[in-house]
Design an enzyme around this catalytic site. Structure first.
Site, PDB file in Angstrom:
ATOM      1  CB  CYS A 132      -1.058   0.105   1.325  1.00  0.00           C
ATOM      2  SG  CYS A 132      -2.340   1.536   1.416  1.00  0.00           S
ATOM      3  CB  CYS A 179      -1.209   4.076   8.044  1.00  0.00           C
ATOM      4  SG  CYS A 179      -2.439   4.589   6.626  1.00  0.00           S
ATOM      5  CB  CYS A 183      -0.899   0.063   8.267  1.00  0.00           C
ATOM      6  SG  CYS A 183      -1.573  -1.287   7.247  1.00  0.00           S
ATOM      7  CB  CYS A 214     -18.353  -4.505   5.832  1.00  0.00           C
ATOM      8  SG  CYS A 214     -17.284  -3.050   6.125  1.00  0.00           S
ATOM      9  CB  CYS A 224     -18.119   0.506   9.087  1.00  0.00           C
ATOM     10  SG  CYS A 224     -16.882  -0.178  10.417  1.00  0.00           S
TER      11      CYS A 224
HETATM   12  N1  SAM Z   1      -6.718   0.591   3.277  1.00  0.00           N
HETATM   13  C1  SAM Z   1      -7.903   0.787   3.513  1.00  0.00           C
HETATM   14  C2  SAM Z   1      -7.910   2.071   4.559  1.00  0.00           C
HETATM   15  O1  SAM Z   1      -6.710   2.516   5.356  1.00  0.00           O
HETATM   16  O2  SAM Z   1      -9.064   2.635   4.644  1.00  0.00           O
HETATM   17  C3  SAM Z   1      -8.546  -0.405   4.331  1.00  0.00           C
HETATM   18  C4  SAM Z   1      -7.648  -1.292   5.071  1.00  0.00           C
HETATM   19  S1  SAM Z   1      -7.034  -0.767   6.801  1.00  0.00           S
HETATM   20  C5  SAM Z   1      -5.991  -1.848   7.323  1.00  0.00           C
HETATM   21  C6  SAM Z   1      -8.280  -0.544   7.780  1.00  0.00           C
HETATM   22  C7  SAM Z   1      -8.036  -0.105   9.154  1.00  0.00           C
HETATM   23  O3  SAM Z   1      -7.373  -1.067   9.989  1.00  0.00           O
HETATM   24  C8  SAM Z   1      -7.286   1.159   9.583  1.00  0.00           C
HETATM   25  O4  SAM Z   1      -7.986   2.194   9.221  1.00  0.00           O
HETATM   26  C9  SAM Z   1      -6.931   1.164  10.761  1.00  0.00           C
HETATM   27  O5  SAM Z   1      -7.799   1.672  11.826  1.00  0.00           O
HETATM   28  C10 SAM Z   1      -6.792  -0.499  11.297  1.00  0.00           C
HETATM   29  N2  SAM Z   1      -5.743  -0.969  11.525  1.00  0.00           N
HETATM   30  C11 SAM Z   1      -4.753  -1.399  10.612  1.00  0.00           C
HETATM   31  N3  SAM Z   1      -3.613  -1.657  11.216  1.00  0.00           N
HETATM   32  C12 SAM Z   1      -3.907  -1.886  12.527  1.00  0.00           C
HETATM   33  C13 SAM Z   1      -3.071  -2.154  13.700  1.00  0.00           C
HETATM   34  N4  SAM Z   1      -1.799  -2.551  13.539  1.00  0.00           N
HETATM   35  N5  SAM Z   1      -3.698  -2.012  14.653  1.00  0.00           N
HETATM   36  C14 SAM Z   1      -4.939  -1.857  15.019  1.00  0.00           C
HETATM   37  N6  SAM Z   1      -5.729  -1.538  13.721  1.00  0.00           N
HETATM   38  C15 SAM Z   1      -5.380  -1.393  12.652  1.00  0.00           C
HETATM   39 FE1  SF4 Z   2      -2.862   1.288   3.366  1.00  0.00          FE
HETATM   40 FE2  SF4 Z   2      -2.600  -0.170   5.619  1.00  0.00          FE
HETATM   41 FE3  SF4 Z   2      -3.002   2.825   5.402  1.00  0.00          FE
HETATM   42 FE4  SF4 Z   2      -5.033   1.229   4.972  1.00  0.00          FE
HETATM   43  S1  SF4 Z   2      -4.165   1.359   7.032  1.00  0.00           S
HETATM   44  S2  SF4 Z   2      -4.347   2.911   3.804  1.00  0.00           S
HETATM   45  S3  SF4 Z   2      -3.906  -0.690   3.993  1.00  0.00           S
HETATM   46  S4  SF4 Z   2      -1.263   1.517   4.963  1.00  0.00           S
END
Ligand code: SAM
Ligand code: SF4
Ligand code: DTB
Length: 333
Positions: free
Chosen positions: A57, A61, A64, A132, A192
């Site tokens: 990606c 973030c 992530c 979802c 959501c």
């Molecule tokens: N890429 C899309 C986005 O970011 O909107 C969808 C997938 S993303 C993995 C969905 C959510 O998972 C993120 O917005 C975050 O709040 C949560 N998330 C991701 N990694 C995480 C982690 N290590 N611990 C807790 N929540 C996490």
């Molecule tokens: Fe990409 Fe992870 Fe951020 Fe979702 S949370 S936008 S998968 S880096």
């Protein structure tokens, strides 16, 4: 017996901060009262997650594993085949799940992927599951296509307060997030939207985060509250390992759930990521404070989850979802 006390739902940060400051037992009591007025307190929804496109990606973030900025060792994969997604959904349904959440590690979907995404939505719905999707930012046209396919919910998190957001993510803004949420709403899809606690934010940030959710033009129908799952190789996972960042205190986590419940009385509040490292007692307190959904199954998107057997044992221990139990439930919704 005294009638339950009702308190107006606060919408300003000062009153929300004052809720957080209440004695813990008083806060949980008030949240439980709100919960019972709108939901069956003995029912917890089970949802299942599937990563339909993992890793690679372009967003940064800090939490992530799937960001190209992270050194998590995760192998990027292509979008799954529709049939494989439907097979996973059928398994989730057989295991008792009610909602199937499909997540893609995209900044935004490409138009060329939309036909497969639509087929996933219609196929999963045909199995009798709520659908979802979480695919990143959407255009108006993409939101309309998802709505046309019958998508029930779109997950798009605000993650934290507007003030702290830039400490966690630099490749997009809070305003970008709000824009996609508005597009989802306009298309007629339920939202959501929640976030993560334990990212080094302050109590004031947690106040600002819940304030932002509760004061959206319409509150989200689903509110996932995640506790940071530390992943080695991510900025936040490494900070937690090196200890400048402490794991969120369980009591503070329950307070966050309780305040979310009070601010968004009709929403489903999901005790999301982070359950694997929580005791049964902490989870029980979250349910008491108004959480009424979990992710079940032994995987979230890329990290582990408590798993079906552990969840069945927890539900049995707490007497949740036992159809024979009559409660003093109010009407759901
Ligand atoms: N890429 C899309 C986005 O970011 O909107 C969808 C997938 S993303 C993995 C969905 C959510 O998972 C993120 O917005 C975050 O709040 C949560 N998330 C991701 N990694 C995480 C982690 N290590 N611990 C807790 N929540 C996490
Ligand atoms: Fe990409 Fe992870 Fe951020 Fe979702 S949370 S936008 S998968 S880096
Ligand atoms: C949300 O708020 N939590 C879920 C779902 N929305 C998509 C994702 C949790 C991901 C946890 C880290 C992982 O497994 O990669």
């Amino acid at each position: 017996m005294n009638a339950p006390t009702t308190f107006p739902t606060p919408t300003d940060r000062e009153t929300i901060a004052a809720l957080f400051d209440l004695p813990f037992t008083e806060l949980v009591f008030r949240a439980a009262e709100v919960h019972r007025a709108h939901h069956d307190p003995a029912r917890v929804q089970r949802a299942t997650l599937l990563s339909i496109k993992t890793g690679g990606c372009a967003e940064d973030c800090g939490y992530c594993s799937q960001s190209t900025f992270a050194e998590s060792g995760l192998k990027a994969s292509r979008l799954m085949d529709v049939d494989a997604v439907l097979a996973a959904a059928a398994e989730a349904k057989a295991a008792g799940s009610e909602r199937f959440c499909m997540g893609a590690a995209w900044r935004e979907p490409k138009d060329r992927d939309m036909a497969a995404i639509e087929a996933m939505v219609t196929g999963v719905k045909a199995l009798g599951l709520e659908t979802c999707m979480t695919l990143g930012m959407l255009t108006d046209e993409q939101a309309d296509r998802l709505a046309g396919a019958g998508l029930d919910y779109y997950n798009h998190n605000l993650d934290t307060s507007p003030e702290y957001y830039g400490e966690v993510i630099s490749t997009r803004t809070y305003a970008d997030r709000l824009e996609t949420l508005a597009r989802v709403r306009r298309a007629g899809i339920n939202t959501c939207c929640g976030g993560i606690v334990g990212m080094g934010e302050t109590r004031a940030d947690r106040v600002g985060f819940l304030h932002a959710l509760a004061t959206l033009p319409e509150p989200p129908e689903s509110v996932p509250i995640n506790a940071l799952v530390p992943v080695a190789g991510t900025v936040l996972g490494d900070m937690l390992a090196d200890t400048p960042l402490a794991k969120i205190d369980d009591i503070e986590f329950v307070r966050t759930v309780a305040v979310a419940r009070i601010l968004m009385p009709r929403s489903i509040v999901r005790l999301s990521a982070g359950r694997e490292s929580m005791s049964d007692m902490t989870q029980a307190l979250c349910f008491l404070a108004g959480a009424n959904s979990i992710f079940t199954g032994d995987r979230l998107l890329t990290t582990g989850n408590a798993g079906g057997d552990a969840d069945a044992a927890l539900f049995a221990r707490l007497g949740l979802n036992a159809d024979t139990i009559q409660t003093t439930a109010g009407a759901a919704g």
